[in-house]
Design an enzyme around this catalytic site. Structure first.
Site, PDB file in Angstrom:
ATOM      1  CG  ASN A 140      -9.060  -0.626  12.100  1.00  0.00           C
ATOM      2  OD1 ASN A 140      -7.905  -1.434  11.114  1.00  0.00           O
ATOM      3  ND2 ASN A 140      -9.641  -0.261  11.290  1.00  0.00           N
ATOM      4  CG  HIS A 174      -5.760  -1.657   8.954  1.00  0.00           C
ATOM      5  ND1 HIS A 174      -6.284  -0.497  10.062  1.00  0.00           N
ATOM      6  CD2 HIS A 174      -4.864  -1.851   8.854  1.00  0.00           C
ATOM      7  CE1 HIS A 174      -4.776   0.152   9.811  1.00  0.00           C
ATOM      8  NE2 HIS A 174      -3.954  -0.658   8.833  1.00  0.00           N
ATOM      9  CD  GLU A 222      -9.183   1.468   7.283  1.00  0.00           C
ATOM     10  OE1 GLU A 222      -9.287   0.052   8.396  1.00  0.00           O
ATOM     11  OE2 GLU A 222      -8.947   2.245   7.404  1.00  0.00           O
ATOM     12  CG  ASP A 250      -0.023  -0.517   2.425  1.00  0.00           C
ATOM     13  OD1 ASP A 250       1.097  -0.635   2.654  1.00  0.00           O
ATOM     14  OD2 ASP A 250      -1.231   0.109   3.415  1.00  0.00           O
TER      15      ASP A 250
HETATM   16  C1  GLP Z   1      -0.700   0.598   8.724  1.00  0.00           C
HETATM   17  C2  GLP Z   1      -0.415   0.079   6.907  1.00  0.00           C
HETATM   18  C3  GLP Z   1      -0.463  -1.940   7.821  1.00  0.00           C
HETATM   19  C4  GLP Z   1       0.036  -2.103   8.802  1.00  0.00           C
HETATM   20  C5  GLP Z   1      -0.162  -1.596   9.698  1.00  0.00           C
HETATM   21  C6  GLP Z   1       0.151  -1.525  10.919  1.00  0.00           C
HETATM   22  O1  GLP Z   1      -1.556   0.746   8.625  1.00  0.00           O
HETATM   23  N1  GLP Z   1      -1.125   0.128   6.335  1.00  0.00           N
HETATM   24  O2  GLP Z   1      -0.020  -2.263   6.907  1.00  0.00           O
HETATM   25  O3  GLP Z   1       0.237  -3.269   9.123  1.00  0.00           O
HETATM   26  O4  GLP Z   1      -0.046   0.247   9.948  1.00  0.00           O
HETATM   27  O5  GLP Z   1       0.838  -1.030  11.858  1.00  0.00           O
HETATM   28  P1  GLP Z   1       2.336  -1.377  12.697  1.00  0.00           P
HETATM   29  O6  GLP Z   1       3.305  -2.184  12.357  1.00  0.00           O
HETATM   30  O7  GLP Z   1       3.114  -0.063  12.893  1.00  0.00           O
HETATM   31  O8  GLP Z   1       1.078  -1.667  13.760  1.00  0.00           O
END
Ligand code: GLP
Length: 249
Positions: free
Chosen positions: A142, A144, A149, A73
């Site tokens: 949440n 995702h 989402e 992404d």
């Molecule tokens: C972002 C990314 C996700 C990731 C998530 C969790 O929103 N788009 O791909 O898994 O954050 O991030 P973190 O690893 O910092 O908790």
């Protein structure tokens, strides 16, 4: 009800061990297939994994010269030089330190002038590369995955999405304020992710415990995007004890 495909759940001894398990699985994939296609994730969770991959490359144990990568992404509106863009993150954490060929690293372009065309092209490039051998995923609080989402369809493809307030709030820790967090992103779809031959979802920390329980133990439901991975034939969760702490079974 018994599920046909049960995920593998690895509970590591701590965060560092979870990174080591994940790096081992990635290294194993590249040992079997040196020209493998890796799906990569951003966020704080995989940082330790990338550090290990860089160290192993420096030690001569890992060669990226034939590897192709596709990231999940990118924020819309942030270019590769923006220090919160996911292209920037990948360069800093991994690509600048290993011998991967820049042209074979793919991150959606947050500045694409024609997004519908760009996302079609992204899917086409994944197909032309032969599909993703191993997709690494994190998980949002949440539930995702990538930027899919709650409400994302199981057959969704790479596309433009709106971020939820939860996600904007969670990701605002990297920006000066929540107001600076982009409201839109490009993300691989759940359907795109499910086509990967192997999926590793990595989670660490107490804040992910509920999302992990729901992903593994609740029925598959678009309200909980990670639960849509259930049924994939080669799915591994790599967890630390904290993120696994709410699992009942
Ligand atoms: C972002 C990314 C996700 C990731 C998530 C969790 O929103 N788009 O791909 O898994 O954050 O991030 P973190 O690893 O910092 O908790």
């Amino acid at each position: 009800m018994t599920r046909v495909n049960q995920p593998r759940i690895l509970i590591a001894s701590d965060q560092e061990d979870a990174a080591r398990c994940t790096a081992d699985l990635m290294q194993e994939t590249l040992r079997e297939k040196p020209a493998g296609v890796l799906g990569l994730a951003t966020g704080s969770t995989p940082i330790g994994v990338y550090r290990l991959l860089v160290n192993r490359h420096r030690a001569g144990q890992l060669d990226f010269s034939d590897v192709t990568t596709f990231n999940l992404d990118e924020y819309i509106g942030l270019g590769p030089e923006h220090d919160q863009s996911y292209r920037y993150f990948m360069q800093q954490q991994l690509f600048d330190h290993v011998n991967v060929v820049r042209e074979r690293t793919h991150v959606p372009n947050g500045l694409a002038a024609n997004i519908p065309e760009h996302v079609r092209d992204y899917e086409e490039r994944i197909r032309q590369a032969g599909g993703i051998d191993l997709q690494l995923l994190g998980i949002g609080n949440n539930g995702h995955i990538a930027f899919n989402e709650p409400g994302s369809a199981i057959d969704s493809r790479t596309r433009q999405v709106d971020l939820t307030e939860d996600t904007i709030e969670a990701n605002s820790r990297f920006f000066n304020s929540a107001a600076e967090v982009p409201r839109h992103a490009i993300t691989m779809g759940i359907g795109t992710i499910l086509e990967s031959r192997r999926i590793i979802l990595m989670a660490t920390g107490k804040a992910k415990a509920k999302a992990i329980r729901v992903a593994i133990e609740e029925p598959s439901d678009p309200g909980n995007p990670a639960s849509l991975l259930q049924g994939h034939s080669n799915l591994t969760f790599v967890l630390d004890p904290e993120s696994a702490s709410e699992l009942k079974r």
